[in-house]
Structure formats: C-alpha cells, structure tokens
Write a protein that holds these residues in place. Structure first.
Motif, PDB file in Angstrom:
ATOM      1  N   PRO A  96       0.817  -1.225   0.000  1.00  0.00           N
ATOM      2  CA  PRO A  96       0.000   0.000   0.000  1.00  0.00           C
ATOM      3  C   PRO A  96       0.848   1.271   0.000  1.00  0.00           C
ATOM      4  CG  PRO A  96      -0.926  -1.616   1.512  1.00  0.00           C
ATOM      5  CD  PRO A  96       0.390  -2.172   1.053  1.00  0.00           C
ATOM      6  N   THR A  97       1.966   1.232   0.715  1.00  0.00           N
ATOM      7  CA  THR A  97       2.858   2.402   0.738  1.00  0.00           C
ATOM      8  C   THR A  97       3.425   2.683  -0.653  1.00  0.00           C
ATOM      9  OG1 THR A  97       3.480   1.922   3.030  1.00  0.00           O
ATOM     10  CG2 THR A  97       4.917   3.410   1.786  1.00  0.00           C
ATOM     11  N   ASP A  98       3.806   1.628  -1.381  1.00  0.00           N
ATOM     12  CA  ASP A  98       4.318   1.787  -2.745  1.00  0.00           C
ATOM     13  C   ASP A  98       3.258   2.430  -3.637  1.00  0.00           C
ATOM     14  OD1 ASP A  98       6.606   0.549  -1.872  1.00  0.00           O
ATOM     15  OD2 ASP A  98       6.172  -1.380  -2.843  1.00  0.00           O
ATOM     16  N   ILE A  99       2.038   1.960  -3.525  1.00  0.00           N
ATOM     17  CA  ILE A  99       0.948   2.478  -4.358  1.00  0.00           C
ATOM     18  C   ILE A  99       0.709   3.954  -4.073  1.00  0.00           C
ATOM     19  CG2 ILE A  99      -1.532   2.319  -4.838  1.00  0.00           C
ATOM     20  CD1 ILE A  99      -1.283  -0.706  -4.274  1.00  0.00           C
ATOM     21  N   ILE A 100       0.695   4.315  -2.793  1.00  0.00           N
ATOM     22  CA  ILE A 100       0.492   5.716  -2.422  1.00  0.00           C
ATOM     23  C   ILE A 100       1.623   6.581  -2.967  1.00  0.00           C
ATOM     24  CG2 ILE A 100       0.422   7.333  -0.487  1.00  0.00           C
ATOM     25  CD1 ILE A 100      -0.998   5.094   1.112  1.00  0.00           C
ATOM     26  N   ALA A 101       2.862   6.114  -2.845  1.00  0.00           N
ATOM     27  CA  ALA A 101       4.007   6.874  -3.342  1.00  0.00           C
ATOM     28  C   ALA A 101       3.912   7.081  -4.848  1.00  0.00           C
ATOM     29  CB  ALA A 101       5.305   6.154  -2.984  1.00  0.00           C
ATOM     30  N   LEU A 102       3.533   6.027  -5.563  1.00  0.00           N
ATOM     31  CA  LEU A 102       3.407   6.125  -7.020  1.00  0.00           C
ATOM     32  C   LEU A 102       2.312   7.113  -7.414  1.00  0.00           C
ATOM     33  CD1 LEU A 102       3.782   2.350  -7.928  1.00  0.00           C
ATOM     34  CD2 LEU A 102       5.369   4.168  -8.576  1.00  0.00           C
ATOM     35  N   LEU A 103       1.188   7.078  -6.728  1.00  0.00           N
ATOM     36  CA  LEU A 103       0.078   7.967  -7.056  1.00  0.00           C
ATOM     37  C   LEU A 103       0.403   9.422  -6.714  1.00  0.00           C
ATOM     38  CD1 LEU A 103      -2.952   5.814  -5.845  1.00  0.00           C
ATOM     39  CD2 LEU A 103      -2.278   6.274  -8.211  1.00  0.00           C
ATOM     40  N   VAL A 104       1.005   9.635  -5.547  1.00  0.00           N
ATOM     41  CA  VAL A 104       1.281  11.016  -5.117  1.00  0.00           C
ATOM     42  C   VAL A 104       2.369  11.651  -5.979  1.00  0.00           C
ATOM     43  CG1 VAL A 104       2.173  12.437  -3.238  1.00  0.00           C
ATOM     44  CG2 VAL A 104       0.489  10.646  -2.758  1.00  0.00           C
ATOM     45  N   LEU A 105       3.503  10.965  -6.110  1.00  0.00           N
ATOM     46  CA  LEU A 105       4.579  11.543  -6.923  1.00  0.00           C
ATOM     47  C   LEU A 105       4.204  11.555  -8.396  1.00  0.00           C
ATOM     48  CD1 LEU A 105       8.102  10.566  -5.559  1.00  0.00           C
ATOM     49  CD2 LEU A 105       6.867  12.708  -5.419  1.00  0.00           C
ATOM     50  N   GLY A 106       3.412  10.569  -8.828  1.00  0.00           N
ATOM     51  CA  GLY A 106       2.927  10.582 -10.203  1.00  0.00           C
ATOM     52  C   GLY A 106       2.068  11.800 -10.477  1.00  0.00           C
ATOM     53  N   GLY A 107       1.181  12.133  -9.532  1.00  0.00           N
ATOM     54  CA  GLY A 107       0.345  13.313  -9.703  1.00  0.00           C
ATOM     55  C   GLY A 107       1.167  14.586  -9.783  1.00  0.00           C
ATOM     56  N   LEU A 108       2.148  14.707  -8.917  1.00  0.00           N
ATOM     57  CA  LEU A 108       3.007  15.882  -8.937  1.00  0.00           C
ATOM     58  C   LEU A 108       3.810  15.941 -10.232  1.00  0.00           C
ATOM     59  CD1 LEU A 108       4.109  18.342  -7.466  1.00  0.00           C
ATOM     60  CD2 LEU A 108       5.772  16.852  -6.339  1.00  0.00           C
ATOM     61  N   ALA A 109       4.317  14.791 -10.674  1.00  0.00           N
ATOM     62  CA  ALA A 109       5.103  14.755 -11.900  1.00  0.00           C
ATOM     63  C   ALA A 109       4.262  15.113 -13.121  1.00  0.00           C
ATOM     64  CB  ALA A 109       5.717  13.369 -12.079  1.00  0.00           C
ATOM     65  N   GLY A 110       3.033  14.610 -13.179  1.00  0.00           N
ATOM     66  CA  GLY A 110       2.164  14.948 -14.301  1.00  0.00           C
ATOM     67  C   GLY A 110       1.887  16.434 -14.376  1.00  0.00           C
ATOM     68  N   PHE A 111       1.665  17.052 -13.230  1.00  0.00           N
ATOM     69  CA  PHE A 111       1.440  18.494 -13.178  1.00  0.00           C
ATOM     70  C   PHE A 111       2.672  19.253 -13.650  1.00  0.00           C
ATOM     71  CE2 PHE A 111       1.240  22.577 -10.947  1.00  0.00           C
ATOM     72  CZ  PHE A 111      -0.057  22.981 -11.207  1.00  0.00           C
ATOM     73  N   ILE A 112       3.834  18.839 -13.128  1.00  0.00           N
ATOM     74  CA  ILE A 112       5.090  19.506 -13.473  1.00  0.00           C
ATOM     75  C   ILE A 112       5.417  19.340 -14.952  1.00  0.00           C
ATOM     76  CG2 ILE A 112       7.596  19.360 -13.155  1.00  0.00           C
ATOM     77  CD1 ILE A 112       6.996  18.673 -10.185  1.00  0.00           C
ATOM     78  N   ASN A 113       5.238  18.123 -15.484  1.00  0.00           N
ATOM     79  CA  ASN A 113       5.624  17.857 -16.867  1.00  0.00           C
ATOM     80  C   ASN A 113       4.842  18.697 -17.864  1.00  0.00           C
ATOM     81  OD1 ASN A 113       7.673  15.971 -16.462  1.00  0.00           O
ATOM     82  ND2 ASN A 113       6.255  14.250 -16.429  1.00  0.00           N
ATOM     83  N   VAL A 114       3.572  18.953 -17.585  1.00  0.00           N
ATOM     84  CA  VAL A 114       2.759  19.728 -18.511  1.00  0.00           C
ATOM     85  C   VAL A 114       3.099  21.212 -18.438  1.00  0.00           C
ATOM     86  CG1 VAL A 114       0.402  20.440 -19.099  1.00  0.00           C
ATOM     87  CG2 VAL A 114       0.887  18.051 -18.507  1.00  0.00           C
ATOM     88  N   LEU A 115       3.305  21.721 -17.224  1.00  0.00           N
ATOM     89  CA  LEU A 115       3.491  23.163 -17.052  1.00  0.00           C
ATOM     90  C   LEU A 115       4.934  23.628 -17.093  1.00  0.00           C
ATOM     91  CD1 LEU A 115       0.909  24.054 -14.278  1.00  0.00           C
ATOM     92  CD2 LEU A 115       0.726  24.361 -16.743  1.00  0.00           C
ATOM     93  N   SER A 116       5.859  22.739 -16.810  1.00  0.00           N
ATOM     94  CA  SER A 116       7.249  23.156 -16.728  1.00  0.00           C
ATOM     95  C   SER A 116       8.122  22.024 -17.234  1.00  0.00           C
ATOM     96  CB  SER A 116       7.587  23.530 -15.274  1.00  0.00           C
ATOM     97  OG  SER A 116       8.906  23.985 -15.147  1.00  0.00           O
ATOM     98  N   ALA A 117       8.958  21.484 -16.368  1.00  0.00           N
ATOM     99  CA  ALA A 117       9.852  20.390 -16.749  1.00  0.00           C
ATOM    100  C   ALA A 117      10.336  19.710 -15.488  1.00  0.00           C
ATOM    101  CB  ALA A 117      11.050  20.925 -17.545  1.00  0.00           C
ATOM    102  N   GLY A 118      10.708  18.435 -15.609  1.00  0.00           N
ATOM    103  CA  GLY A 118      11.375  17.776 -14.507  1.00  0.00           C
ATOM    104  C   GLY A 118      10.603  16.688 -13.799  1.00  0.00           C
TER     105      GLY A 118
END
Length: 248
Positions: free
Chosen positions: A3-25
């Motif tokens: 469950p911890t792995d899943i939460i980490a993937l979802l949370v950092l994935g959400g942040l990464a998706g936001f960052i990738n569209v608006l900026s970079a990294g």
C-alpha cells in the motif's frame, strides 16, 4: 506492491504529471522513485514511459478540446523527434545499470541547471510552418534522441529550443511539448517493452497519478511567472532525490 508503494506512485505521479505539462522535470521524481521501489534502472526507465504516454494523451486531449492544439506543426516537429527517440531507446536498452545510474545523476544535475537559467524576455509570436527550418528539425531530433534514452529534463530542452530559438510563448511551448512527447514516446515504449524492460502494473499505477496531475495542469496552463513556484518546488525535491540517489 505494498500500500505504501501504491500511495508513493500515485502522489509523486500526480506531482510529476502536473510539473511535466506546465514546466519540466517530472521524470526527475518518478524515475528515481521506481528505482527506490526495487526496479533495476533499465526497467525503471522503460516503466516510466507508461506514465509519460498516458499523461501526454491526457494533456494533448485537454489542449485540443480547449482549442489550443496545433496539429500540423506538432506533426512536423514530431517526425525527427520520433526518429531520434527510437535510436535513443535502442541505445538505452543496451547500457549497463551502473552506467545508466551515473547518466541519470548527470542528467538530473544538468536539467536542474537548465531550469535555473533566467528566461530572457522575448518578443514572442505565433509559430507558423514557414518559420520551421533545418535548425529546429535538428533540435527536435536531438531532443528525441535524448528523450528516448532517458526522458529526464526533456521539458527544459523544449523551453530552450522552442522559446529561445523560435521565440514562441510558454503557453505554445507547453502545447507543442506534450504533443511531440506523446508521439515520440510511443515507439520508445514499444522498444522497451520488446526488451522486457516495462513493468506494466507499476507503470499503470504511476500513470494514474500522472493523468490526474496532467488534468489539473491543462486547466491552469500558465505564464512563465506563474510557473516559477512549480520550478522551485521541483528543484527542492530533486536536490533531496540526488542526495539519496548518489548513496543508492
């Protein structure tokens, strides 16, 4: 996955998706995360492409529904990038894990430096087909080559080439960036999958987060000033990841 792995993937994935569209990294967060969760570097590199693909589909669809897409120019710029990405992905499948880890560290440091460079204020204008030439096509091939190999910091390269060279505003850069990334990531993902370097369940879990972040980002596609906090948040997180990655 725990469950911890899943939460980490979802949370950092959400942040990464936001960052990738608006900026970079965004991949500077997700690629090390996949490695920290136990995937070999090469497999993490391939698995990350699942999230990039689905995130890009979401962003492209959102931009086109909002009337911001530019299909003709996106396709023209994507052709050399696709060729480059296929070469880059093929090269990536053959390097050793040790070499890839050091390439990743170097790429993260380089991308971070690109992101802190001050953006000059330019007289921007719409991008029309007649403004495209050999220089921009060569740039797209090289970005595709790099992106096919590792993907980390690709958005920063697009900003350098599209904003500084072609002098189009950052809203246009974001729209073109996600379309080109989608088109060149598809063949790269296929190459990684054919080499058994994709773990689909982890990739799809990460992608769920990326998609959510991309949906939010499309709705708030912003100017350079508005994106500053996104950039600095990314850099703070990347610094922490680099410390952990060097000792990995």
């Amino acid at each position: 996955m725990s469950p911890t792995d899943i939460i980490a993937l979802l949370v950092l994935g959400g942040l990464a998706g936001f960052i990738n569209v608006l900026s970079a990294g965004g991949s500077m967060l997700t690629l090390p995360l996949l490695m920290f969760l136990g995937l070999p570097p090469q497999v993490a590199n391939g698995t990350n492409r699942v999230a990039i693909t689905l995130q890009s589909i979401t962003a492209v669809g959102g931009f086109f529904r909002g009337g911001h897409g530019n299909l003709a120019i996106s396709l023209r710029l994507a052709v050399p990038a696709i060729v480059g990405s296929m070469v880059g992905a093929w090269m990536a499948t053959g390097v050793s894990d040790a070499v890839f880890e050091w390439v990743l560290v170097a790429a993260m440091v380089g991308a971070s430096l690109f992101m802190v460079l001050p953006q000059p204020k330019l007289d921007t204008r719409p991008l029309t087909p007649e403004r495209l030439g050999t220089a921009i096509y060569t740039g797209m091939f090289l970005i595709g080559l790099y992106g096919g190999f590792i993907q980390v910091g690709v958005g920063a390269l697009f900003i350098v080439v599209l904003y500084r060279v072609l002098k189009i505003d950052l809203r246009q850069v974001n729209v073109l960036k996600v379309a080109i990334v989608l088109l060149y990531t598809l063949p790269a993902l296929l190459i990684f999958a054919l080499n058994d370097q994709v773990r689909w369940i982890m990739g799809l879990t990460l992608a769920a987060g990326n998609i959510a972040g991309a949906i939010v980002a499309v709705r708030v596609n912003m100017s350079a000033r508005g994106a500053q906090w996104v950039k600095w948040l990314t850099l703070v997180m990347v610094a922490a990841i680099l410390i952990r990655l060097i000792g990995y």
